[in-house]
Motif scaffolding. Structure first.
Motif, short mmCIF file in Angstrom:
data_model
loop_
_atom_site.label_atom_id
_atom_site.label_comp_id
_atom_site.label_asym_id
_atom_site.label_seq_id
_atom_site.Cartn_x
_atom_site.Cartn_y
_atom_site.Cartn_z
N LYS A 1 7.87 36.23 -2.83
CA LYS A 1 8.60 37.38 -2.27
C LYS A 1 10.11 37.09 -2.22
O LYS A 1 10.92 37.94 -2.59
CB LYS A 1 8.05 37.65 -0.87
N VAL A 2 10.48 35.90 -1.79
CA VAL A 2 11.90 35.54 -1.70
C VAL A 2 12.49 35.40 -3.11
O VAL A 2 13.60 35.87 -3.36
CB VAL A 2 12.10 34.25 -0.88
N ARG A 3 11.76 34.76 -4.01
CA ARG A 3 12.27 34.62 -5.38
C ARG A 3 12.47 35.97 -6.06
O ARG A 3 13.41 36.17 -6.82
CB ARG A 3 11.34 33.73 -6.22
N ARG A 4 11.59 36.92 -5.77
CA ARG A 4 11.75 38.29 -6.31
C ARG A 4 13.05 38.92 -5.78
O ARG A 4 13.76 39.57 -6.51
CB ARG A 4 10.55 39.15 -5.96
N ALA A 5 13.33 38.71 -4.51
CA ALA A 5 14.56 39.25 -3.92
C ALA A 5 15.78 38.59 -4.56
O ALA A 5 16.77 39.27 -4.85
CB ALA A 5 14.57 39.04 -2.41
N ILE A 6 15.72 37.29 -4.79
CA ILE A 6 16.82 36.59 -5.44
C ILE A 6 17.02 37.12 -6.85
O ILE A 6 18.15 37.36 -7.28
CB ILE A 6 16.57 35.06 -5.44
N HIS A 7 15.93 37.37 -7.55
CA HIS A 7 16.01 37.94 -8.90
C HIS A 7 16.65 39.33 -8.84
O HIS A 7 17.53 39.66 -9.65
CB HIS A 7 14.61 38.02 -9.51
N ARG A 8 16.23 40.15 -7.88
CA ARG A 8 16.78 41.50 -7.73
C ARG A 8 18.28 41.45 -7.43
O ARG A 8 19.06 42.24 -7.95
CB ARG A 8 16.05 42.23 -6.60
N LEU A 9 18.69 40.49 -6.61
CA LEU A 9 20.10 40.35 -6.24
C LEU A 9 20.94 39.76 -7.38
O LEU A 9 22.17 39.76 -7.30
CB LEU A 9 20.24 39.50 -4.98
N ASN A 10 20.27 39.25 -8.41
CA ASN A 10 20.94 38.75 -9.61
C ASN A 10 21.91 37.61 -9.30
O ASN A 10 23.07 37.63 -9.72
CB ASN A 10 21.64 39.89 -10.34
N VAL A 11 21.43 36.63 -8.55
CA VAL A 11 22.22 35.43 -8.25
C VAL A 11 21.36 34.20 -8.53
O VAL A 11 20.12 34.27 -8.51
CB VAL A 11 22.73 35.41 -6.79
#
Length: 121
Positions: free
Chosen positions: A56-66
């Protein structure tokens, strides 16, 4: 033994579904992308590859593109670091280093909220 096999199998299913449904990264102009990346410079995510909360956190990091450093706590050195400095071995955990001080943030929803707020500043 059976529990480990089931856990590993379910983890692979979670990762596959995450891969299929991965959110699109935010597109920014280059200057804004550089600013966003600079904001996450002192961060490291302690995680387990197949943990649903870590996914879930890695998906958010991917979405934030950082890009944030990922540290797998199956590695003894990262596990020990998390235990001795963070206080407990629990994933996900975000290590936040700012102004020479280190904070440890547990709980996937709190980590995502922190990252969203940090990058939107």
């Amino acid at each position: 033994m059976l529990v480990k096999v089931i856990r590993k199998g379910l983890g692979m299913i979670v990762i596959f579904i995450s891969w299929l449904t991965n959110p699109k990264p935010i597109k920014r102009i280059e200057a804004r992308q550089v600013q966003a990346q600079a904001k996450v410079k002192g961060l490291a995510l302690y995680q387990l590859w197949a943990c649903p909360f870590c996914v879930k956190v890695r998906r958010a990091i991917h979405r934030l593109n950082v890009d944030i450093e990922m540290r797998d706590i199956n590695a003894a050195n990262y596990r020990q670091e998390l235990k001795s400095q963070g206080g407990r071995v629990m994933a996900p955990c975000l290590r936040i280093e700012e102004n020479g001080k280190v904070k440890w943030l547990y709980e996937s929803s709190d980590i995502i909220r922190y990252l969203d707020d940090l990058i939107e500043q």
